[in-house]
Structure formats: C-alpha cells, structure tokens
Design a protein around this motif. Structure first.
Motif, mmCIF file in Angstrom:
data_model
loop_
_atom_site.group_PDB
_atom_site.id
_atom_site.type_symbol
_atom_site.label_atom_id
_atom_site.label_comp_id
_atom_site.label_asym_id
_atom_site.label_seq_id
_atom_site.Cartn_x
_atom_site.Cartn_y
_atom_site.Cartn_z
ATOM 1 N N UNK A 63 1.137 4.505 -9.026
ATOM 2 C CA UNK A 63 0.674 3.618 -10.092
ATOM 3 C C UNK A 63 -0.181 4.352 -11.136
ATOM 4 N N UNK A 64 -0.338 5.640 -10.973
ATOM 5 C CA UNK A 64 -1.304 6.382 -11.777
ATOM 6 C C UNK A 64 -0.614 7.458 -12.633
ATOM 7 N N UNK A 227 -8.840 10.481 -4.370
ATOM 8 C CA UNK A 227 -8.030 9.402 -4.941
ATOM 9 C C UNK A 227 -6.810 9.951 -5.666
ATOM 10 N N UNK A 231 -3.180 10.508 -4.109
ATOM 11 C CA UNK A 231 -2.045 9.753 -4.653
ATOM 12 C C UNK A 231 -0.954 10.705 -5.128
ATOM 13 N N UNK A 298 -8.125 5.399 2.229
ATOM 14 C CA UNK A 298 -7.719 4.252 1.396
ATOM 15 C C UNK A 298 -6.297 4.416 0.905
ATOM 16 N N UNK A 299 -5.929 5.633 0.537
ATOM 17 C CA UNK A 299 -4.579 5.865 0.014
ATOM 18 C C UNK A 299 -3.576 6.014 1.166
ATOM 19 N N UNK A 302 -2.803 2.737 2.730
ATOM 20 C CA UNK A 302 -2.349 1.626 1.893
ATOM 21 C C UNK A 302 -1.114 1.008 2.552
ATOM 22 N N UNK B 366 -3.519 2.900 -3.734
ATOM 23 C CA UNK B 366 -4.206 1.821 -4.443
ATOM 24 C C UNK B 366 -3.688 1.759 -5.868
ATOM 25 N N UNK B 367 -3.574 0.576 -6.433
ATOM 26 C CA UNK B 367 -3.237 0.509 -7.855
ATOM 27 C C UNK B 367 -4.445 0.954 -8.681
ATOM 28 N N UNK B 368 -4.153 1.367 -9.901
ATOM 29 C CA UNK B 368 -5.252 1.774 -10.778
ATOM 30 C C UNK B 368 -5.869 0.513 -11.376
ATOM 31 N N UNK B 371 -7.283 0.406 -15.535
ATOM 32 C CA UNK B 371 -6.477 0.111 -16.711
ATOM 33 C C UNK B 371 -6.013 -1.345 -16.755
ATOM 34 N N UNK B 372 -6.193 -2.070 -15.684
ATOM 35 C CA UNK B 372 -5.892 -3.504 -15.684
ATOM 36 C C UNK B 372 -7.138 -4.348 -15.927
#
Lengths: 438, 438, 438
Positions: A63-64, A227, A231, A298-299, A302, B366-368, B371-372
C-alpha cells in the motif's frame, strides 16, 4: 537460582564485542533512508556477508511507496548575533528527521511551532521524525528552551529530499530443509542505543553464530528500516513467505530490565520456544499477548501474512523513561545484558533447529535398559548435567511420533537441552528414530 | 469507575416510563390464563402492536395440554359472625391461583390444611398457585393467622374453571436477514413487581426501541405465561426455531441488585455479548453457568431445541427475601434500576445486530494511514470518545474474515462501540469490507 | 463433611478381612519368580478362581526375556566363631533379591561392598534386589553394621538360579459387552505390606465383589510380577488390548495417608471417574499428572499401547519413610484404610459399569412431571437420599444422547449415584432411553 547445568542457556559467547559494536554505531545519523543506513550496513558487513538491496524512491510496495531519500548536512538555531544555541553537529537528535531545508529569521512564537521538548524530562532531547510531514523542526532540552527568550532567532537547516533509494541488509543461511527461521531488527533510528543498536548488535552476532553451525533450518537475518523496510521486503518476497516457520523481532535487548516476549498473532511454536527458554533460563521475564502496535511484527503479522512471529525485548518501548530521548545512549545499554540477550536467542534458535519428532523403534512396553548399558550410562552422567533416568523414561514414553521435543520438554517440565541428551542416548541405542510430522 | 465515554451503554433512554408501567400493571390479577393476562396484553398493545394468540383449552402442545381457564370473582375468610379477615379484594395474592370454588364453614384445623403463611416473614403474604391441584387455598400473613383462634370460619371462593384459552402476545420486527434475536418474559404472575412486571416493562420498551431502528437481525418479543406459554409457542413454531440465533429471557430486572446473567445451555454468542456489555458497563454483575431450573430458558434450552438462550436478572429468583411474597411490590422496584436494565439489554441488542465480520481489502502489511488522513482523523476524535489509533490498528489487524467484531473487541479488550467507530473509519477509507462468515 | 447420603461410597464392605489377608501374605518371600509368587497366588485362589499362567525362563516377551527362577534356602553373616549376626530366616529382606550363592570368609572391607544399610534410618533393613546383577548382597540395619568391627566374617547364601518360570494370576469376569475394565497389582515384593500386599488384598476383594454382580463391562484382574510380569502379559494379549476401556493400577492403598491418583498418559474416562468419586467421597485426595515412573502403568501406557490406565495410591512410593524398608510391615497398614480404599475403587468400578448415555424420548420442552406422579415421587424421596427435583431436571435437560452419566454428574456437580437415581425415575416414566454413543 538454577545451577549452571540446569540453565538452558548455552555457554557460548558472542564472537564479537556487542557493546563495542553499539558504541561504534551510535554516532551515525540514521534515518529511513540515506547515508546513515548505508554506513551502518557497511560496518555490519565486516562481520557478516550481508546482501544489501537498494530500492528506488517511488517504487510501489504493497500500500506504500518508497519515500524520498533524506540528507542533512547541518542544522542550527542561533541568536541574531550568531551564537549557536542548538547544533545538529553536537547531537543528531537535534533536527527532526526528514526536516525540509530552512534558512530564516523567525520570531520565538513561530519557532515554538517547530520546537519539541520534554517538559517532564527537562534535561533530555526528544527523538522526533516527520517522514511525510513536509515540515522542519528542532528537538532540544526543555531547560535550554526556557532560557531562549530572545524575540527572534536565526534557523538554518541544510537538508535535501531527493529521489534516491531505501536500503536494507539481508543474510540467508540455507539449511538442510526449505523451512526457515527469521530474525529481524530495525536500523533506521539515529543515535539511540537500546532502540535499536542493541537489536542490530545481537542479530549480527547471531548471524555469525548460525553461519558457523550445521543447520536443519535455514536462518534469515533482516536489517530493515522500520515499517517501510519491512513492507518493502514483504512485497518483494511474497512467494517465499510460506517457508518462514518461525520469526523473531529483536529490539531493546540491551538494557538491564527483565525480558519481555510478545507473542505472535495466531500462536506459534516460536511462542512456546521462547517461553520454554525463558522459563528455564533463571532470568526474570514476562510473556505479553500479541497486540498490533510495536515493531515490524505489525507488518509480518498483518492478516494476509499472519506469520508466526514474536518480538523479544527487555524493557518495552514506551515504558522506560529513556525511550526515544537522548538518554537512550550507550550508558543505558549494559554489556552483560547484551550478552545475556544473545544467549537467550541463541538457545531459542538451537531449540528451533533441534525440535524434531521421534518414534520408538518398538513402542510396546519399556525397553530393557540394563542390557544396553543405559542404567550405567545414566548413573554416570547424572551429576555431570547429562540425562537422568527420568528424562530417558520421558523420552521413551512420549516418543510416539506426535510429540515434538519441545512438547516433550514442556510436558515433562525438563529443560530442552536435557531432553536432547536423553534423546541422544536413545538414538545411540536405536530405541527411537526420527519421523516427519505433518 | 469508567468515564461516560468508556461505558458501553448507549445514552438513549426508554421511550416510556418503565416504572409507571410497572405500577399500572401491578393491581391486575394475572394467572396462567384468563382476564388478567388479556388485560395486561391490551395495556402493552398501547405501546407496541402485539399479535395476541389465544389457544383453546385442551390443545395438545408437546407433552402438555393447554389448561382450563380460571376466573375468580371473590375470595374471603370470615368469622362466623361475618367479619371478613382475609379478602381477595384487598390483595390478590390472598387466594391460591387456580383455587376451585368453595362455600363452607370449616374448622380451624381443616382451614389450616388450606392456609399458606410465612412464619419467618410474619408480615408478608406468600404467593402460591396450584394449577393442576384440584384444590383451594388462601395465603395470608403469619401474624394474622396467629390471631385467628376461632373454632370455625366461613370460607368462600367464587371462582370458575372452564374451557377457555391460553393467551400470549408476540411482536416480530423483521430484519434484513432471516436471522432472529428473541426476547421473552413471563406474564402470568399476579401482583408481583420485580417478578415479572419489571421484565414485561423492559421488554416492551425494547420492542418500541427496536421497531424504530434499522435492523440487520429480526427481533422477536414474546410475552408468555410461564412454562405452558413457552411450550405452546414452541409447539406452534418448531419449523422456525432454526432462525433464532440469539435469545434472552428477561426477569427480575427491576430491583437494585447487581446483574446476574445465566448462560445458555451449550454456549452461544449471546453469552459473549452479555458478558462483554456487562464487563464494559461499569456495573456490578455475575455470570452464572446454565442450570435447568429458573424461567423459560428451561423450555427453550431443552435438549431437542437447545436454543442459544440466556437469562438476564438483577437479583436471582429464590435468593431475595421479597421473592414470591407481597413485598415484591412497586416499592421494591427502582425506576433507575429498570432504566439501567433497559440500557444494558439495548446495548446487547445493538451489539448482536452490529456483530459483523470484515476482511481487509488488501491484508498485506499495514495500510498507509497518513495519506488517507486517518492519523489526523484519529487524533482529532480521540478525546471525543471516537476511535483511537490503537483501536484502528486492532481492526486492521484482525479483519481477516474470521473475527467477528465481538471477537475483535474481546481480544483487544476494547468496548464494542469503540471498535465499531474504528470499523467505520476503516470502511469509509475502503480498507475493509464486510464478509459473510459461515 | 458430607452426610452419609451424600457420599458416593457404597455401604458394602469387603467380603474378606483385608487386613487379615495382608498379615497372612506378609511372611512369604516373594520375588519376580519362584515359590513365593506361587504360594501367594495359591492363597488368593482360595477367594477367587485365578487362572495361573507359568511362562518358561527364556521366553521372549517384547524387548525382554523371562528371567531365571530364583530360589533361596538360607543366607547368613556370621562371625568366624560361628555367631550368626544376620540371618535370612529372621527377615527375608536380609538377602538381596536374586543373590547368587556364596560360601566364603571375607574381609570386612570386602563385605562392605555387598552390604546395604540406611544410615539415615539406622534401625531399618532396606529392601534391595539385583535381578540382573550376577552378584550377592545382604541388607541390614545400619546400627548393626556399626557394631560389626571384626576383621573377617563368614558369609553363606544357599541360593539357586535355574531355568524355571514366571508366574502370574488372572481373573476375567465377562460382561454383557466386549468392553473391559482392568485392575492390576504387583505381587513380586517380599515382606512389604503397603507395597504391595495392600493392593493385592484390595484387588482380591474387588474381584470377589465384581464376580457376584451383574456386569455391563467385563472386569479383568491381574496379579503380576512388576515390569516383567506386565510385559509378559502384554506380549501374550496384544490382540485383546483394544477391549480395555478403563484401567487402574492399585498399589500402596493400605496406609493412613490421603489418596493420590495418577492420571493416565493421554486422558481417559478413568481419570474423570476416579476424580469424581474422590471429589464426592469426603476423603482427602490429590490428582497427579501422568509421569513415566512408578508401577506397571509404565508398561500399559507405553506409547504403542497407550492404554487408558491410571494408578491409585494412598501415600506415594518413594515419599514415605517406610517405603522399601522393614518398616513397611503390617503395623504400617491400617484395616480401615484398606476398607476405605476398597470402597473407593468399588465406587469407581460401579460408576464405570453404569456410565451409560441416554436420550429423551421426546426432548422438546420439559415433560409434564405432575401427571406422571414425579413431583410426588421426588418430594417423598428427597430426605432419604433419593433424587431431588433438581437432579431430575438435570437428567431431563442433559439427556441428549451426547452426555454420559458421568459427564452429566460432573456438569451438574451432583454425585453419580444421585444422578443414577434420577435416571431410574426417568427411565421408569419412559422419559428417557439408553443410546449407544460412538
């Protein structure tokens, strides 16, 4: 207090001076990207043959996107008559990470919008970053800030944000089987010692250790910017993740506090393994349930990955006063704490690698130990920390093709390494044989 | 003590005066059958559109038959010179339920065979019934009985047992899905307030509440004569029972005691839901395991039905001194206790209706959030009782298509309503979507 | 303290004088093989029709071979002038089991290599064996040994090791079904009373008891030389082992200590049954997890057999000072402790035999008890130890074809025998029927 023979920690010591490595790495100004990370990986590469990967800014990862690279040359707050009050050259926590350049005279009121202090810890400089903030800022002691009463100050940050790369280091040590154990640590913090030079140093020494040993499992060591580094690695390695059978994040393993192990998201052998080693280590420890805050677990944990990954710490992030301040310096880290952390994780890795399953050659009744000389063998080794009769009986009773050695050890409440000794006796006498468990 | 924002009880209050309804219903002489039940249902119908069913005497229902209808016009014990000592007109507990008619002069000794008192509570009139006893009887205070020393007394009960009907009330509020939650209470007790006008009042207000809300689940409210009413309803609705996913018997919810929740026979979501709401309510409570004694959960949880049905009480039947006596009157019931019971069950119903399952749109890493705008959204709402970063992280981590929201909330130890807020943020950002779990 | 009616121990007493049997068997010099075992089985055969099996020396049994038979006629240590200091005729613990013959004058120093004493218990003679040691030895009190200061002593053991047989006794009482419950005890210890004449006496009386009762289960009683006897029986009966649904080793059940039950290896109904009986017995007890040391459960619970077999003791082997010494004599065993042990195991066997599964004839709602006279039946029997209303309601609620009676009793927290009474009422009223559970 357990006797040395009872403790499950191997006697081996790290091949390098862990504390010395922490001190060597401390002055470098690391961030998510840039020279600091690269210099850190270069130093580690003296000890272990790291594969270093650079991923260009802008690369889409899950997502990054890989961020711009940040470079800082200097950062100061000075009086209008040129007296430097705050200087990045003196402490690299003084400038907020990813600060954009600024060269201006600003009112104290405006400066206050860009200054971070810790009123409750007035002597300490806080650690702050603003990776995606498009802003600039300074961190300083509250005590200094209170003395800064001029109407105007001159601020200068000579920094740069530009397309570059995110860099991480990796070492894979193949094993006899495709299954892997993964050890990770984060490498993106500037001059902070426990968080996470301690984890970097211990992981490096463990990588050296595992590279010199026969391995059933493959062992993979990752040195990642937090992070975004995790990712990025996950994005590039999705097809291989099913090989990871055990994972451990190492962080804050250098202070004098008791161990804290945070369990994996869905329960895993690593949870049992770390708990076993800590329980039999004689050390103080606490087991914490998983939560989705913390480090790169956390990653890895997920929901679509849900890897069997825990996190080993001594003091827990956010709970010790030195956390994310200038007090997290080499004085806060203790050489013997680093060595003890190394020993605990080494035990865990040994356990994971040796955690096989056995079945009795003929499981009907007890075998006649006397005619195989096993009563004598046992008696002779008892005092020397070898297997006792009870340990051999447990192995012979539980070797049914269902119990792993760790499950045996936990049921029998016997340290894994003593169970291993009994297994060796039983193997030598051809009373058990290894089986593959589904 | 939890802050108001932390409490899981919604702020809404019942649309009717619960205590006023208890007082209004109190004087009516209810029994298993007859005018009292019908008048009660008529009063409730002013608030909710009850469907009233009358089942003729003699109808076979499971192992039972619908009984004769009982009507009583008067009941007295008088001295031979005509002084009325005991009069049904003064208190409708004075005549044993389902007493057959009697008009006779009887010796004190014979009368004693038909008199019920409470020697340990000499001021109170007990509540007694003899539904299938073919007998007659009076209930009076022991203090009065001790003064009744005449040799003979005149007894008159003007009652009637005749083929009539058993009557119950029902309200079904359809939902978007065929699944139902069921709330029941018993309506067959005469002038007893906590047992069970409290349950009737709370169930009525809940029915009003649910009728005004969007509903995923259907909600069914039953107002039943105890035992035979439940058996009759079950006999007539056997083919629909598989739609009942959650059930709750409400009784004795008006006194000032702490909550008691009796679990379902085989474990069910309702057990987790009530426990969750009570745990986060700040109220005192106790969870009790199922047992086959009590209220109509006995019928709903009989082995061939085994419905997921618990029972919520404040003080437990048989354990408080006012139970089944003239002291279980409106003074024993507290308006604020009724309102609090309403609020707890309303929370439970909301939880059941909202207890969905979500999966991350893309569950890798995790989503970022930055930016949201979700870091900002979170920070801004934190103090206002909205979702915190931790709650959002829990939702994003556990949204794997396996955890219901209730399971998420319990694992994260966060009130359901706060998890709901985090879910809404994640839904709005299209980070999760609902899935149907088998 | 539980009332007699509440205790789950049946009132029946053993048909023989358990303590008298212990005294009668005490003087016999038992060993793994030989006359002592045969005489013991002959005495037991007066009470129960034992089938006695003799297995020739050298027969291969699993990993073992049946050993030589040992016979001893005399054993003495004397001064050179002929004064007998130690004499097997005075106490048969004086000669180490399986001692080979010796006739020699030996120095005190050499004798010391063959003498066993208990310095911490200087008045007691230890019990020692050397089944496979090809050696000889004496056991004596440490006090005596300290007085033996001559330079030389004359030692004589008139013993013989020769091809003979291993002997064990067995009684099988067939039941209505092919399923079996097994009770075993060991019979190879010489003059030791608690370990294990107590177990032998209790098992004998239980065999007498079960032979006189109707039996759903078959009951098998084994009187075995420890280890090699169990291994021999298992080797010869491998094809029948799957019939054994419950097993219990009895040992050390005659002393005044509290009960200790050691659970089976993999969890079994016997564990629940013994725990239930002990919990409701009013006696002191402790439940111990399985371990692979102890008595013949070691063989029965070896991984390829893994039979559902526990071990009942009072004081635990190795933990009481009299264990394996001359103090484990009839004074250490108490008649009332033997009787109580008998009663507990009798209750367990009754429970296992009666532990059936029932289903409601019609499980929808509660049946109408009143018209079946069950309210009256219940009220009338309540004080007499019969079923109460609550017990009947539990049976009617849990009779779903899934709960065994033991599971019912445990969930309801009601003694098994009271649940049985409620079951009988329900059966008589045709409210439930037995089903076979997979």
């Amino acid at each position: 207090m357990l006797s040395a023979a009872e403790r499950s920690i191997p006697d081996g010591r790290p091949a390098i001076d862990l504390y010395g490595l922490v001190r060597e790495l401390f002055p470098i100004n690391r961030s998510l990207t840039g020279e600091g990370v690269r210099r850190t990986l270069t130093i580690l590469s003296r000890h272990v043959p790291l594969e270093v990967t650079a991923v260009p800014t802008g690369t889409a990862v899950l997502d990054w996107h890989v961020p711009m690279e940040w470079k800082i040359r200097s950062g100061t707050i000075a009086t209008l008559d040129g007296y430097r009050l705050v200087d990045f050259a003196a402490h690299n926590l003084h400038v907020v990470g990813y600060s954009k350049p600024v060269h201006a005279v600003v009112s104290r009121a405006e400066l206050a919008q860009h200054v971070h202090t810790l009123p409750d810890q007035p002597d300490l400089i806080p650690y702050r970053t603003g990776y995606f903030a498009d802003d600039w800022g300074f961190c300083l002691s509250h005590k200094l800030w209170l003395t800064m009463t001029d109407e105007y100050y001159r601020v200068d940050i000579d920094s740069e944000l530009f397309p570059g790369a995110l860099t991480y280091g990796e070492l894979f040590l193949p094993g006899e089987t495709p299954e892997e154990a993964l050890v990770t640590c984060h490498i993106c913090h500037p001059s902070l010692a426990n968080d996470n030079l301690s984890g970097i140093a211990v992981a490096t020494a463990l990588a050296m250790r595992q590279s010199c040993r026969p391995r059933r499992l493959g062992f993979r060591f990752l040195f990642l910017p937090a992070t975004i580094g995790a990712i990025t690695w996950l994005a590039f390695n999705a097809s291989r993740l099913n090989r990871i059978k055990h994972g451990l994040v190492l962080t804050c393993v250098g202070d004098a506090g008791p161990f804290h192990y945070k369990q994996s998201r869905s329960g895993a052998i690593i949870d049992q393994a770390v708990a076993h080693v800590l329980r039999h280590s004689g050390d103080q420890y606490e087991i914490m349930p998983f939560n989705p805050y913390g480090y790169d677990e956390r990653q890895f944990c997920s929901p679509a990955f849900d890897l069997p990954m825990g996190c080993l710490m001594r003091s827990v992030h956010g709970t010790f006063p030195e956390y994310h301040t200038s007090a997290d310096n080499p004085d806060f880290v203790k050489p013997e704490a680093l060595d003890q952390s190394y020993a605990v994780v080494a035990s865990v890795l040994d356990l994971l690698d040796a955690n096989r399953t056995y079945v009795r050659t003929d499981g009907r009744g007890e075998p006649q130990l006397g005619r195989r000389g096993l009563y004598r063998a046992i008696a002779g080794q008892k005092e020397a920390g070898g297997a006792s009769q009870m340990e051999l009986l447990w192995v012979l009773n539980l070797a049914d093709g269902k119990y792993s050695l760790l499950e045996m050890a936990d049921r029998a409440e016997i340290p894994f390494r003593r169970i291993q000794k009994a297994v060796q006796l039983a193997l030598d006498a051809e009373l058990i044989r290894e089986v593959v468990r589904d």
